[in-house]
Design an enzyme around this catalytic site. Sequence first.
Site, mmCIF file in Angstrom:
data_model
loop_
_atom_site.group_PDB
_atom_site.id
_atom_site.type_symbol
_atom_site.label_atom_id
_atom_site.label_comp_id
_atom_site.label_asym_id
_atom_site.label_seq_id
_atom_site.Cartn_x
_atom_site.Cartn_y
_atom_site.Cartn_z
ATOM 1 N N LYS A 120 21.290 46.443 37.841
ATOM 2 C CA LYS A 120 21.070 47.320 36.766
ATOM 3 C C LYS A 120 19.486 47.468 37.048
ATOM 4 O O LYS A 120 18.858 46.465 36.507
ATOM 5 C CB LYS A 120 21.378 46.546 35.508
ATOM 6 C CG LYS A 120 21.344 47.883 34.254
ATOM 7 C CD LYS A 120 21.356 46.555 33.346
ATOM 8 C CE LYS A 120 20.818 46.529 32.377
ATOM 9 N NZ LYS A 120 20.046 46.353 31.339
ATOM 10 N N ASP A 134 19.865 52.126 34.285
ATOM 11 C CA ASP A 134 19.743 51.480 32.785
ATOM 12 C C ASP A 134 19.276 52.627 31.877
ATOM 13 O O ASP A 134 18.083 52.055 31.235
ATOM 14 C CB ASP A 134 19.874 51.051 32.315
ATOM 15 C CG ASP A 134 19.770 50.101 30.868
ATOM 16 O OD1 ASP A 134 20.569 50.537 30.347
ATOM 17 O OD2 ASP A 134 20.084 48.714 30.741
ATOM 18 N N LYS A 177 19.449 55.321 29.093
ATOM 19 C CA LYS A 177 19.965 55.786 28.187
ATOM 20 C C LYS A 177 18.888 56.764 27.872
ATOM 21 O O LYS A 177 17.998 56.422 26.437
ATOM 22 C CB LYS A 177 19.431 54.358 27.461
ATOM 23 C CG LYS A 177 20.082 53.067 27.062
ATOM 24 C CD LYS A 177 19.537 52.551 26.394
ATOM 25 C CE LYS A 177 20.256 50.731 26.664
ATOM 26 N NZ LYS A 177 19.628 49.765 27.193
ATOM 27 N N ASP A 190 18.157 63.079 23.612
ATOM 28 C CA ASP A 190 17.155 63.993 23.140
ATOM 29 C C ASP A 190 18.035 64.806 23.018
ATOM 30 O O ASP A 190 19.486 65.683 23.252
ATOM 31 C CB ASP A 190 16.591 64.335 24.412
ATOM 32 C CG ASP A 190 14.974 65.063 24.028
ATOM 33 O OD1 ASP A 190 15.049 66.145 23.352
ATOM 34 O OD2 ASP A 190 13.916 64.223 25.152
ATOM 35 N N THR A 250 22.798 46.796 20.165
ATOM 36 C CA THR A 250 23.548 45.457 19.237
ATOM 37 C C THR A 250 22.100 44.777 18.616
ATOM 38 O O THR A 250 22.130 44.255 18.040
ATOM 39 C CB THR A 250 23.717 44.095 20.569
ATOM 40 O OG1 THR A 250 22.790 43.928 21.643
ATOM 41 C CG2 THR A 250 25.514 44.358 20.605
ATOM 42 N N ARG A 297 19.339 36.874 33.053
ATOM 43 C CA ARG A 297 19.109 35.812 32.640
ATOM 44 C C ARG A 297 19.960 34.662 33.442
ATOM 45 O O ARG A 297 19.425 33.856 34.384
ATOM 46 C CB ARG A 297 17.737 35.242 31.517
ATOM 47 C CG ARG A 297 17.001 36.361 31.072
ATOM 48 C CD ARG A 297 16.112 36.139 29.911
ATOM 49 N NE ARG A 297 17.420 36.836 29.047
ATOM 50 C CZ ARG A 297 17.305 37.377 27.644
ATOM 51 N NH1 ARG A 297 16.389 36.724 27.398
ATOM 52 N NH2 ARG A 297 18.749 38.012 27.451
HETATM 53 O O1 C5P Z 1 19.056 38.306 30.425
HETATM 54 P P1 C5P Z 1 20.442 39.398 29.731
HETATM 55 O O2 C5P Z 1 21.825 38.433 30.618
HETATM 56 O O3 C5P Z 1 20.667 38.782 28.471
HETATM 57 O O4 C5P Z 1 20.365 40.421 30.288
HETATM 58 C C1 C5P Z 1 21.973 41.696 29.454
HETATM 59 C C2 C5P Z 1 20.809 42.699 29.870
HETATM 60 O O5 C5P Z 1 21.403 43.546 29.377
HETATM 61 C C3 C5P Z 1 19.978 43.633 29.169
HETATM 62 O O6 C5P Z 1 18.882 43.610 30.620
HETATM 63 C C4 C5P Z 1 19.836 43.361 28.045
HETATM 64 O O7 C5P Z 1 18.758 44.967 27.711
HETATM 65 C C5 C5P Z 1 21.363 44.809 28.238
HETATM 66 N N1 C5P Z 1 21.953 44.896 27.155
HETATM 67 C C6 C5P Z 1 22.106 43.727 26.864
HETATM 68 N N2 C5P Z 1 22.562 44.178 25.468
HETATM 69 C C7 C5P Z 1 22.769 45.488 24.894
HETATM 70 C C8 C5P Z 1 22.676 46.745 26.162
HETATM 71 C C9 C5P Z 1 22.316 46.383 26.912
HETATM 72 O O8 C5P Z 1 21.818 43.003 26.509
HETATM 73 N N3 C5P Z 1 23.913 45.911 24.010
#
Ligand code: C5P
Length: 232
Positions: A32, A59, A61, A64, A119, A211
């Site tokens: 992603k 991604d 998003k 517009d 979220t 992460r």
């Molecule tokens: O590091 P981590 O596993 O928390 O990363 C989750 C990824 O998913 C990040 O790129 C974050 O921006 C994305 N994301 C999220 N929650 C959402 C939408 C996207 O954690 N509701």
Amino acid sequence: MGKDVIIACDFSEAKETFAFLDKFTDKKPFVKIGMELYYAEGPSIVRELKKRGHKIFLDLKLHDIPNTVKKAMRVLSRLDVDICNLHAGGTVAMMEAALEGLTRPDGSRPLLIAVTQLTSTDRETMERELLIEKPIDEVVMHYALNAKKAGLDGVVCSPLESEKVHKICGKNFLTVTPGIRFSGGDTGDQKRVTTPLTAKEFGSDYIVVGRPITAASDPVSAYNRCVEEFTK
Ligand code: C5P
């Protein structure tokens, strides 16, 4: 495309991204690319990752007026990514226009999924600041149905919502779910997290993992563990 693990490459530059992905020698993971990396490096990062054999979820998003999103999606469709996304809050008309823009002259197109409600927005903020009084869960499901009505392929949601989204929008409507952590792992700033195995049990189609893989001491084995739990 079947169930898969998507690695969130939340890096700030191409060099760091390639150094990370070079660790993967056996398999080219689905990745992603978000706003930070895309705005830093532009479309060349997408072309290079494609050339290296990765599937890509871009991604960005989009949100517009319908005509602007349609034209932007037309440009993105030329990058030949596998999944694009937008905000369902942009209305059904915007989502329909996006699909039109994304569809190439031969009828092919990347998958298009919608972000329902971020979220990071909680119920209190929705009520007080955005004047949306319905419960978040209802808003998320309504936006998912709007996305389905517009002809989109799925939504980004929590694994905890996957089952309900499938019930309301059908089992072929994709649920792409972040918020994944290994059991006993550090949750960081994510509040409602599930393990890859639980996401599988709730019926998520793709999990997005950042992460737990990118910050692991051994990213390849962390990735393999995700794949093992989620797909086997
Ligand atoms: O590091 P981590 O596993 O928390 O990363 C989750 C990824 O998913 C990040 O790129 C974050 O921006 C994305 N994301 C999220 N929650 C959402 C939408 C996207 O954690 N509701």
